[in-house]
Motif scaffolding. Structure first.
Motif, mmCIF file in Angstrom:
data_model
loop_
_atom_site.group_PDB
_atom_site.id
_atom_site.type_symbol
_atom_site.label_atom_id
_atom_site.label_comp_id
_atom_site.label_asym_id
_atom_site.label_seq_id
_atom_site.Cartn_x
_atom_site.Cartn_y
_atom_site.Cartn_z
ATOM 1 N N THR A 165 0.866 -1.181 0.000
ATOM 2 C CA THR A 165 0.000 0.000 0.000
ATOM 3 C C THR A 165 0.909 1.240 0.000
ATOM 4 O O THR A 165 2.041 1.168 0.493
ATOM 5 C CB THR A 165 -0.905 0.018 1.257
ATOM 6 O OG1 THR A 165 -0.058 -0.037 2.403
ATOM 7 C CG2 THR A 165 -1.845 -1.161 1.277
ATOM 8 N N PRO A 166 0.431 2.370 -0.543
ATOM 9 C CA PRO A 166 1.319 3.533 -0.691
ATOM 10 C C PRO A 166 1.823 4.074 0.643
ATOM 11 O O PRO A 166 2.848 4.749 0.681
ATOM 12 C CB PRO A 166 0.442 4.565 -1.395
ATOM 13 C CG PRO A 166 -0.807 3.883 -1.786
ATOM 14 C CD PRO A 166 -0.899 2.590 -1.077
ATOM 15 N N ASP A 167 1.106 3.752 1.748
ATOM 16 C CA ASP A 167 1.532 4.338 3.026
ATOM 17 C C ASP A 167 2.553 3.480 3.781
ATOM 18 O O ASP A 167 3.105 3.911 4.779
ATOM 19 C CB ASP A 167 0.304 4.630 3.917
ATOM 20 C CG ASP A 167 -0.567 3.406 4.162
ATOM 21 O OD1 ASP A 167 -0.421 2.414 3.412
ATOM 22 O OD2 ASP A 167 -1.383 3.434 5.093
ATOM 23 N N LEU A 168 2.818 2.255 3.317
ATOM 24 C CA LEU A 168 3.794 1.399 4.016
ATOM 25 C C LEU A 168 5.131 1.411 3.273
ATOM 26 O O LEU A 168 5.178 1.113 2.083
ATOM 27 C CB LEU A 168 3.280 -0.041 4.120
ATOM 28 C CG LEU A 168 2.007 -0.264 4.943
ATOM 29 C CD1 LEU A 168 1.597 -1.726 4.914
ATOM 30 C CD2 LEU A 168 2.178 0.183 6.387
ATOM 31 N N ALA A 169 6.190 1.776 3.979
ATOM 32 C CA ALA A 169 7.551 1.847 3.405
ATOM 33 C C ALA A 169 7.553 2.479 2.004
ATOM 34 O O ALA A 169 8.055 1.886 1.044
ATOM 35 C CB ALA A 169 8.179 0.447 3.363
ATOM 36 N N PRO A 170 7.017 3.699 1.848
ATOM 37 C CA PRO A 170 6.929 4.291 0.509
ATOM 38 C C PRO A 170 8.286 4.524 -0.158
ATOM 39 O O PRO A 170 8.352 4.616 -1.383
ATOM 40 C CB PRO A 170 6.194 5.624 0.750
ATOM 41 C CG PRO A 170 6.369 5.918 2.191
ATOM 42 C CD PRO A 170 6.471 4.599 2.894
ATOM 43 N N ALA A 171 9.356 4.587 0.635
ATOM 44 C CA ALA A 171 10.680 4.823 0.023
ATOM 45 C C ALA A 171 11.104 3.653 -0.859
ATOM 46 O O ALA A 171 11.945 3.816 -1.757
ATOM 47 C CB ALA A 171 11.725 5.049 1.121
ATOM 48 N N ASP A 172 10.519 2.476 -0.624
ATOM 49 C CA ASP A 172 10.937 1.328 -1.436
ATOM 50 C C ASP A 172 10.624 1.533 -2.927
ATOM 51 O O ASP A 172 11.358 1.051 -3.772
ATOM 52 C CB ASP A 172 10.261 0.042 -0.924
ATOM 53 C CG ASP A 172 10.785 -1.186 -1.665
ATOM 54 O OD1 ASP A 172 12.016 -1.364 -1.701
ATOM 55 O OD2 ASP A 172 9.977 -1.948 -2.223
ATOM 56 N N LYS A 173 9.538 2.220 -3.200
ATOM 57 C CA LYS A 173 9.107 2.341 -4.607
ATOM 58 C C LYS A 173 10.136 3.110 -5.460
ATOM 59 O O LYS A 173 10.639 2.573 -6.445
ATOM 60 C CB LYS A 173 7.718 2.974 -4.671
ATOM 61 C CG LYS A 173 7.025 2.710 -5.968
ATOM 62 C CD LYS A 173 5.576 3.127 -5.919
ATOM 63 C CE LYS A 173 4.960 2.926 -7.283
ATOM 64 N NZ LYS A 173 3.580 3.351 -7.323
ATOM 65 N N PRO A 174 10.482 4.371 -5.071
ATOM 66 C CA PRO A 174 11.464 5.076 -5.915
ATOM 67 C C PRO A 174 12.837 4.404 -5.908
ATOM 68 O O PRO A 174 13.539 4.406 -6.927
ATOM 69 C CB PRO A 174 11.535 6.479 -5.288
ATOM 70 C CG PRO A 174 10.928 6.363 -3.932
ATOM 71 C CD PRO A 174 9.942 5.228 -3.999
#
Ligand code: URA
Length: 449
Positions: A165-174
Motif C-alpha cells: 500500500t502507498p503508506d507502508l515503506a513508501p521509500a521502497d518504490k522510488p
C-alpha cells in the motif's frame, strides 16, 4: 561543523558512500526521507544505489537504512484492532521460478491453526513471478484494498495477502525503480532494506522465509543465498524481530506449474488434496512448522508438522483460502469450480524433448524467460501479464524423458508462441544417461536465536 548542524546535501551522502566511508543513521534517514519528499532526485537515488552496490554497507548501516525505510511511512499497529501477542508472523521468499504459490498455501494453513499472517507481497518482474500476479488471476480479487480492510481481514480470517500500500515503506518504490533501471538490483544491502522495511512496516513480530538459490532464483549460488540470509537476520536482530531463514533449492522449478492462472489451480489442487507435488509439499511443511514453533503453537518441528498435516487434510486450510478470496472480492465458489474462473490458454500441448534419458539439469532462468516471452511475466512494472499462459506438469530432476514422457505441458496464446517457447524450453533442459540425484528442497536453516 558538527554532524548535527551539517546541512543535508544528497550529493555529499553519495560522495561519501562512493569513497567508501560509513554513513551514519542521520545520513541514511535524511536520504531515505528525501526519496519520498522529493528532496533527492531520481538521478541521485540511482547514483546512491550504485555507490552502495560497489562499496556495500556495514551491519549498522544496513540496520539504519532498513529502519529509515520502514519509518518512511506508516507502521501498522495491530493493537488498534485488538490484536497483540507473538502470533503475528509473516512468511516471505526472496523469489524464484514457481515459488510464489507457496505463500498462497502457507498463509491459509497457518491461519487455520491460529497464527495470523499479514502478508504484503509483490508483483513479479523478469523471470520470476509474484504472489500478487497470481491473485490478480482471480476475477474480482482486490489486491490493493485499504489498510483498514487489510487489517480487518487479518483479524477475522487470520490471513490476508495484498500488494504494497502507498503508506507502508513508501521509500521502497522510488529506490526499487532506480535499482531496476541502474543495474543495482542484486546488491545485498539494498535487497535487505527493500524486503525487511516492508515486512517491519506491517507490524509483524516474527518472520519465516525461504532464501532460494539456483538458476531459478534471485541468488544464483548457495553461498550468495546464505550471505543474503545472514544480512536479513542481522537486520531482524537489529529490529528485535525473531526470524528463521531456510536456504532452499531452486535449481529446478518448484511444484507443478509456472504462470498465474495455472499456479492458482495448483494451489487449489494442493489445498483440496487432489495433487501435492512432493517438493512443494516439503517446502510448505518446512515453512509452516517453523512458523508454529516460532509462534509457540508447537514445542518442536515434528509436532508442528503433524498439526500442519491435520489442517491440510481436514480441509480447514482450503476453507481459509476460500474465505480470504471472498473477503477481497473473489468468487465464493472458486475452490469448488476453479475452471469456471481461471480460463484456459488458446493452445495447450505437451513439450517432448528431442533427447532421451533422465532430466539432469534445468536452466530455470531460461524457462522463466521463455515463458515471460509469451506473456507469463513482465519486463516493466507497468506491463500487463496474460494469466492464462504458462506451463504445467513439469518433470523433475531425475524424471525419464522419451517420446512418451513430456517435459511439461505448455499453455500458449497462439501456435506461433507455442512453437517459439517450446524450442526455448527444450534448450533449457539437459539429460543424462543415468538418473541424477536431486538436491533436497531445504538445504539449511539459519535463525536469529
Ligand atoms: N523482493 C523485494 O521486495 N525487494 C527486493 O529487492 C528483492 C526481492
Amino acid at each position: 561543523m558538527s554532524v548535527a548542524s551539517r546541512p543535508f546535501l544528497p550529493q555529499d551522502v553519495i560522495r561519501r558512500k562512493r569513497d567508501g566511508e560509513t554513513l551514519d543513521q542521520r545520513d541514511l534517514k535524511q536520504f531515505v526521507d528525501g526519496t519520498v519528499s522529493g528532496a533527492v532526485s531520481q538521478a541521485q537515488i540511482g547514483a546512491f544505489t550504485m555507490a552502495v552496490y560497489l562499496n556495500g554497507m556495514s551491519r549498522q548501516e544496513r540496520i539504519d537504512y532498513t529502519l529509515a525505510m520502514r519509518d518512511s511511512g506508516r507502521v501498522i499497529d495491530w493493537a488498534t484492532v485488538g490484536l497483540e501477542g507473538p502470533t503475528m508472523i509473516d512468511k516471505h521468499s526472496s523469489g524464484g521460478v514457481g515459488d510464489e504459490k507457496v505463500s498462497l498455501i502457507v498463509a491459509p494453513l497457518v491461519a487455520a491453526c491460529g497464527i495470523r499472517m499479514p502478508m504484503i507481497s509483490a508483483r513479479g518482474l523478469g523471470h520470476t513471478g509474484g504472489e500478487i500476479d497470481l491473485l490478480e488471476a482471480i476475477p474480482g480479487y482486490d489486491t490493493v484494498p485499504t489498510t483498514a480492510a487489510f487489517m480487518n481481514t487479518v483479524k477475522d480470517i487470520g490471513c490476508a495477502i495484498i500488494a504494497p500500500t502507498p503508506d507502508l515503506a513508501p521509500a521502497d518504490k522510488p529506490i526499487f525503480y532506480a535499482r531496476d533501471v541502474c543495474a543495482t538490483v542484486e546488491s545485498i544491502p539494498l535487497i535487505t532494506g527493500s524486503i525487511m522495511s516492508k515486512k517491519l512496516a506491517a507490524g509483524i513480530n516474527g518472520l519465516v522465509m525461504t532464501v532460494p538459490f539456483g538458476s531459478g532464483a534471485f541468488m544464483k549460488t548457495e553461498a550468495r543465498a546464505v550471505e543474503l540470509a545472514e544480512s536479513l537476520l542481522d537486520v531482524a536482530r537489529g529490529a528485535g524481530v525473531p526470524m528463521t531463514a531456510l536456504i532452499s533449492d531452486l535449481t529446478q522449478v518448484l511444484g507443478d506449474s509456472v504462470g498465474s492462472g495455472l499456479q492458482i489451480r495448483e494451489v487449489i489442487r494442493f489445498l483440496t488434496g487432489e495433487y501435492r507435488e512432493p517438493r512443494l509439499l516439503e517446502a510448505v511443511l518446512a515453512l509452516v512448522s517453523e512458523t508454529f514453533v516460532m509462534g509457540g503453537l508447537a514445542a518442536n518441528l515434528e509436532t508442528a508438522r503433524g498439526i500442519a498435516w491435520q489442517h491440510l487434510e481436514d480441509g480447514s486450510a482450503k476453507d481459509r483460502f476460500a474465505r480470504m478470496v471472498l473477503a477481497f472480492g473473489g468468487p465464493a465458489d472458486l475452490v469448488d469450480l476453479p475452471e469456471r474462473y481461471i480460463r484456459d490458454a488458446p493452445v495447450i500441448r505437451p513439450v517432448y524433448l528431442e533427447k532421451t534419458g533422465f532430466v539432469s539439469q534445468m536452466d530455470c532462468y531460461a524457462i522463466g524467460s521463455a515463458l515471460l516471452g509469451i506473456g507469463a511475466s513482465r519486463t516493466r512494472p507497468q506491463d500487463d501479464i496474460d494469466h492464462t499462459v504458462g506451463a504445467s506438469s513439469f518433470a523433475s530432476v531425475g524424471s525419464t524423458m522419451d517420446a512418451t514422457h513430456p517435459f511439461c505441458i505448455l499453455h500458449a496464446p497462439s501456435e506461433d508462441a507455442w512453437e517459439r517457447c517450446s524450442e526455448a524450453l527444450t534448450a533449457a533442459v539437459k539429460c543424462s544417461v543415468t538418473p541424477a540425484e536431486p538436491l533436497p528442497v531445504i538445504r539449511s536453516r539459519l535463525s536469529t536465536d
